[in-house]
Design an enzyme around this catalytic site. Structure first.
Site, short mmCIF file in Angstrom:
data_model
loop_
_atom_site.label_atom_id
_atom_site.label_comp_id
_atom_site.label_asym_id
_atom_site.label_seq_id
_atom_site.Cartn_x
_atom_site.Cartn_y
_atom_site.Cartn_z
N CYS A 1 -5.10 2.23 4.27
CA CYS A 1 -4.83 4.07 4.33
C CYS A 1 -5.03 4.69 3.30
O CYS A 1 -3.52 5.09 2.61
CB CYS A 1 -4.01 3.81 5.20
SG CYS A 1 -3.73 6.17 5.51
N CYS B 1 -2.19 7.61 3.06
CA CYS B 1 -1.74 7.10 2.69
C CYS B 1 -0.56 7.06 1.20
O CYS B 1 0.07 7.50 0.60
CB CYS B 1 -0.77 6.56 3.78
SG CYS B 1 -1.46 6.71 5.44
N ASP B 2 -1.81 6.60 0.61
CA ASP B 2 -1.48 5.52 -0.59
C ASP B 2 -2.36 6.01 -1.82
O ASP B 2 -2.02 5.64 -2.64
CB ASP B 2 -1.57 4.29 -0.48
CG ASP B 2 -0.59 3.68 1.25
OD1 ASP B 2 0.63 4.17 1.40
OD2 ASP B 2 -1.10 2.99 1.55
#
Ligand code: NAP
Length: 311
Positions: free
Chosen positions: A137, A140-141
């Site tokens: 993701c 997200c990261d």
């Protein structure tokens, strides 16, 4: 909390939230249960440009808006995983009991909208470096990899979107795809080209190497049959999805050869008063389709329960 429902919706992605909203509006006592947070995988979409009404909106923002609207009508329990569904006979009528890790609820109908999960690549080092340079993701990261060399693996809409997102926040992005053509929609391919993302065609990631974190990947070029090692700090794997179908399998819902639930046009499954909606049914996996299937499933449940109560 009330324990008996007309309809329980399993999973609160776009399909589940829509089913919950439609169900309550039609007059059914409804509960939506979600093991994580509302939105499912749509939370991970960096930007959604094809959901009508929004020219461009972050996946998380859209999910939040859907939740806000659905919660006006329906009770949604997040962070409550369903462990088991039991089919029972009560006064000659089949009912279902949903066992979560915290409680149990009886219901006369169920919508399964458990969605999909990220497919694993199966490369050496993938499990070892998960969370230490490997991610599924970018939204997200991605932030942790600004100004750093990263690869995105895959050639579909998701991979291209992840690559564009990472490029946009300042990562040095290389896309690795196993073929010589992308599967992603043309519009995204054009954006990728314009963004100048470097693509390694006909290439397979054989191994992800590192120490405390990822340091390199071993890439095999299928054309030249040469292996080389690329220095990278981030590996974003985006090679498609697999259905989350364990609960469906448990109660004997019919699935296709890839594990997606088979439904008719009314979202009915092979089991009486069990419906499925959203990505778990396969097909065109788009948010707009998931919402539509959720609405149809809830409407079918309403019609079937009306008929049942008239008996
Ligand atoms: P997808 O369309 O199934 O694409 C998966 C990609 O990964 C393909 O390019 C495939 O290669 C590659 N792949 C699969 N297994 C692999 C393996 N073991 N090793 C290396 N590469 C592998 O998956 P997705 O991109 O996650 O999209 C899923 C669904 O959501 C699709 O229906 C998509 O249209 C939809 N979606 C839409 C949007 C949008 O903005 N419209 C955004 C995200 C997702 P091949 O091409 O060679 O098969």
């Amino acid at each position: 909390m009330k324990k008996d429902y007309d309809l329980i919706v399993v999973g609160a992605g776009p399909a589940g939230m829509t089913a919950g909203m439609y169900s309550v509006r039609s007059g059914l006592e409804t509960l939506v249960v979600e093991k994580g947070i509302c939105g499912g995988l749509s939370n991970e979409a960096p930007v959604i440009e094809n959901y009508p009404g929004f020219k461009g909106i972050g996946g998380m923002e859209l999910a939040e808006k859907m939740k806000e609207q659905a919660a006006e009508y329906v009770a949604i329990k997040e962070l409550e995983e369903i462990k088991k569904i039991e089919l029972r006979e009560k006064e000659m009528v089949k009912e279902m009991v949903i066992f979560t890790e915290k409680d149990s609820y009886a219901t006369n109908a169920v919508v399964i909208s458990t969605g999909t999960k990220h497919r694993r690549l199966g490369a050496k080092g993938e499990a070892e470096f998960l969370g230490r340079g490997i991610s599924y993701c970018a939204t997200c990261d991605g932030f942790f990899f600004r100004d750093k060399p990263v690869i995105v693996v895959g050639g579909g809409d998701s991979a291209v979107k992840e690559a564009l997102y990472l490029k946009n926040i300042g990562c040095e992005v290389t896309l690795i795809h196993r073929r010589d053509k992308l599967r992603a929609e043309r519009y995204l391919q054009k954006n990728l080209e314009e963004a100048g993302v470097h693509i390694l065609w006909n290439s397979v990631v054989k191994e992800i190497k590192g120490d405390k974190a990822v340091r390199s990947v071993v890439r095999y070029d299928k054309e030249s049959e040469i292996e080389d090692e690329l220095t990278v700090e981030g590996v974003f794997i985006s090679i498609g999805e697999e259905p989350v179908n364990e609960l469906a399998a448990q109660i004997g819902i019919e699935m296709d050869k890839n594990g997606y639930i088979i439904t008719d046009k009314s979202q009915r499954t092979n089991l009486e008063r069990v419906y499925a909606a959203g990505d778990i049914t396969g097909g065109v996996r788009q948010i707009v389709v998931a919402c539509s299937e959720g609405a149809i499933a809830a409407t079918s449940a309403y019609n079937d329960l009306l008929e049942l109560n008239a008996k």
